[in-house]
Write a protein that holds these residues in place. Sequence first.
Motif, PDB file in Angstrom:
ATOM      1  N   SER A  41       0.803  -1.218   0.000  1.00 47.62           N
ATOM      2  CA  SER A  41       0.000   0.000   0.000  1.00 47.62           C
ATOM      3  C   SER A  41       0.838   1.271   0.000  1.00 47.62           C
ATOM      4  CB  SER A  41      -0.956   0.018   1.201  1.00 47.62           C
ATOM      5  OG  SER A  41      -0.246   0.102   2.418  1.00 47.62           O
ATOM      6  N   ARG A  42       2.049   1.211   0.566  1.00 48.66           N
ATOM      7  CA  ARG A  42       2.887   2.409   0.596  1.00 48.66           C
ATOM      8  C   ARG A  42       4.356   2.005   0.638  1.00 48.66           C
ATOM      9  NH1 ARG A  42       3.201   3.866   6.528  1.00 48.66           N
ATOM     10  NH2 ARG A  42       2.044   2.235   7.619  1.00 48.66           N
ATOM     11  N   PRO A  43       5.212   2.792   0.011  1.00 46.85           N
ATOM     12  CA  PRO A  43       6.617   2.403  -0.109  1.00 46.85           C
ATOM     13  C   PRO A  43       7.337   2.363   1.238  1.00 46.85           C
ATOM     14  CG  PRO A  43       6.045   4.137  -1.679  1.00 46.85           C
ATOM     15  CD  PRO A  43       4.903   4.027  -0.717  1.00 46.85           C
ATOM     16  N   HIS A  44       8.392   1.585   1.267  1.00 43.17           N
ATOM     17  CA  HIS A  44       9.288   1.495   2.416  1.00 43.17           C
ATOM     18  C   HIS A  44      10.415   2.493   2.161  1.00 43.17           C
ATOM     19  CE1 HIS A  44      11.244   0.003   5.828  1.00 43.17           C
ATOM     20  NE2 HIS A  44      11.362  -1.279   5.545  1.00 43.17           N
ATOM     21  N   VAL A  45      10.554   3.527   3.014  1.00 35.05           N
ATOM     22  CA  VAL A  45      11.494   4.624   2.786  1.00 35.05           C
ATOM     23  C   VAL A  45      12.579   4.637   3.861  1.00 35.05           C
ATOM     24  CG1 VAL A  45      11.753   7.109   2.453  1.00 35.05           C
ATOM     25  CG2 VAL A  45       9.619   5.986   1.766  1.00 35.05           C
ATOM     26  N   PHE A  46      13.841   4.689   3.413  1.00 35.95           N
ATOM     27  CA  PHE A  46      14.984   4.824   4.310  1.00 35.95           C
ATOM     28  C   PHE A  46      15.660   6.157   4.014  1.00 35.95           C
ATOM     29  CE2 PHE A  46      14.295   0.362   3.552  1.00 35.95           C
ATOM     30  CZ  PHE A  46      14.381  -0.206   4.809  1.00 35.95           C
ATOM     31  N   ARG A  47      16.209   6.772   5.054  1.00 34.53           N
ATOM     32  CA  ARG A  47      16.885   8.062   4.895  1.00 34.53           C
ATOM     33  C   ARG A  47      18.257   8.007   5.551  1.00 34.53           C
ATOM     34  NH1 ARG A  47      11.529   8.901   5.652  1.00 34.53           N
ATOM     35  NH2 ARG A  47      10.459  10.253   4.150  1.00 34.53           N
ATOM     36  N   ALA A  48      19.202   8.700   4.926  1.00 40.12           N
ATOM     37  CA  ALA A  48      20.555   8.796   5.467  1.00 40.12           C
ATOM     38  C   ALA A  48      21.137  10.145   5.065  1.00 40.12           C
ATOM     39  CB  ALA A  48      21.422   7.653   4.958  1.00 40.12           C
ATOM     40  N   THR A  49      22.191  10.561   5.756  1.00 45.28           N
ATOM     41  CA  THR A  49      22.812  11.861   5.490  1.00 45.28           C
ATOM     42  C   THR A  49      24.170  11.655   4.831  1.00 45.28           C
ATOM     43  OG1 THR A  49      21.710  12.814   7.422  1.00 45.28           O
ATOM     44  CG2 THR A  49      23.585  14.018   6.527  1.00 45.28           C
ATOM     45  N   ALA A  50      24.387  12.392   3.754  1.00 44.37           N
ATOM     46  CA  ALA A  50      25.631  12.264   3.002  1.00 44.37           C
ATOM     47  C   ALA A  50      26.793  12.922   3.735  1.00 44.37           C
ATOM     48  CB  ALA A  50      25.471  12.902   1.627  1.00 44.37           C
ATOM     49  N   SER A  51      27.980  12.321   3.598  1.00 46.71           N
ATOM     50  CA  SER A  51      29.208  12.869   4.169  1.00 46.71           C
ATOM     51  C   SER A  51      30.372  12.479   3.269  1.00 46.71           C
ATOM     52  CB  SER A  51      29.431  12.332   5.584  1.00 46.71           C
ATOM     53  OG  SER A  51      30.659  12.792   6.117  1.00 46.71           O
ATOM     54  N   ALA A  52      31.137  13.468   2.843  1.00 47.80           N
ATOM     55  CA  ALA A  52      32.314  13.232   1.986  1.00 47.80           C
ATOM     56  C   ALA A  52      31.957  12.438   0.734  1.00 47.80           C
ATOM     57  CB  ALA A  52      33.401  12.521   2.777  1.00 47.80           C
ATOM     58  N   GLY A  53      30.775  12.726   0.180  1.00 52.29           N
ATOM     59  CA  GLY A  53      30.368  12.075  -1.059  1.00 52.29           C
ATOM     60  C   GLY A  53      29.887  10.658  -0.886  1.00 52.29           C
ATOM     61  N   GLN A  54      29.700  10.216   0.359  1.00 50.25           N
ATOM     62  CA  GLN A  54      29.256   8.854   0.620  1.00 50.25           C
ATOM     63  C   GLN A  54      27.997   8.859   1.472  1.00 50.25           C
ATOM     64  OE1 GLN A  54      32.328   6.056   1.872  1.00 50.25           O
ATOM     65  NE2 GLN A  54      33.910   7.563   1.357  1.00 50.25           N
ATOM     66  N   VAL A  55      27.276   7.741   1.409  1.00 55.09           N
ATOM     67  CA  VAL A  55      26.094   7.575   2.240  1.00 55.09           C
ATOM     68  C   VAL A  55      25.950   6.090   2.565  1.00 55.09           C
ATOM     69  CG1 VAL A  55      24.476   7.268   0.308  1.00 55.09           C
ATOM     70  CG2 VAL A  55      23.652   8.210   2.471  1.00 55.09           C
TER      71      VAL A  55
END
Length: 254
Positions: A41-55
């Motif tokens: 019914s709704r997407p599974h969403v993950f979030r992260a913060t970028a650092s030095a061009g990586q995540v």
Amino acid sequence: MTASAAERELLDQIEPYVLMSASTLISCAYNQNYAAFDLLSRPHVFRATASAGQVAFELPEWLPIEEALLGVAETGLHSIVKHLALQRTAGAGKPGTRIQHFQLGPALCSDGDVVTLTYSPWFRFAAPPYRFELQSHAAGYVVAALGHLSRARGLSVRLEVGTDTSVLWLSERLRIEVMGTTELTDISVLLDDDEAHLCFTNPQLSVSRQMFPDVYAAVRTASEAGEQFRGASVLVKDDQVLLCGDGRTGDVQA
């Protein structure tokens, strides 16, 4: 009203998915965990913060990373992982998880940018122009995806895309109606007044005997034989069966 030969052939192609829906509902009810319905019914969403061009994302082991959508709002990156030529490594996380490291580089992200990784089974049926707007146009996205799949199989179909309800016409009488704006709530297959209906918000499935006789017969036979569906209720009529989950637990949204 009886289905035409062409409509009967289409219904026969749809029936395995109706049977799969019934099996999934019975399993979810038995385990008292409806995460599968939440994921559809709704997407599974993950979030992260970028650092030095990586995540780095800590993801469930079951998540098919290649089919997930990677996005960086500030740069406009918005694509399925398997379509991106990015360096990626995986490492062990907490039990049941893996750490996925992406090397994005300064062109795609800056320090502090929020990067999202989104997964939905519906992404497997992506339709041009591949905007993946499932979170804001759920019904329209699903109907467009099903329409694209139908045309790829040589079918002539017609789409009606609305804000809350969208319709895929397979013939002048046979249609699939999908409801939901920010999340999918209902899918119905209709042939004139006959209907098979799957509800995601209050998990239940109703099946017309005329449309899907094998699914109807399987549920009715099991019910009349006294088979117990733990956590679920079954109502059998002459022309319809209704399978309802009696409770909900489980949520896949991060």
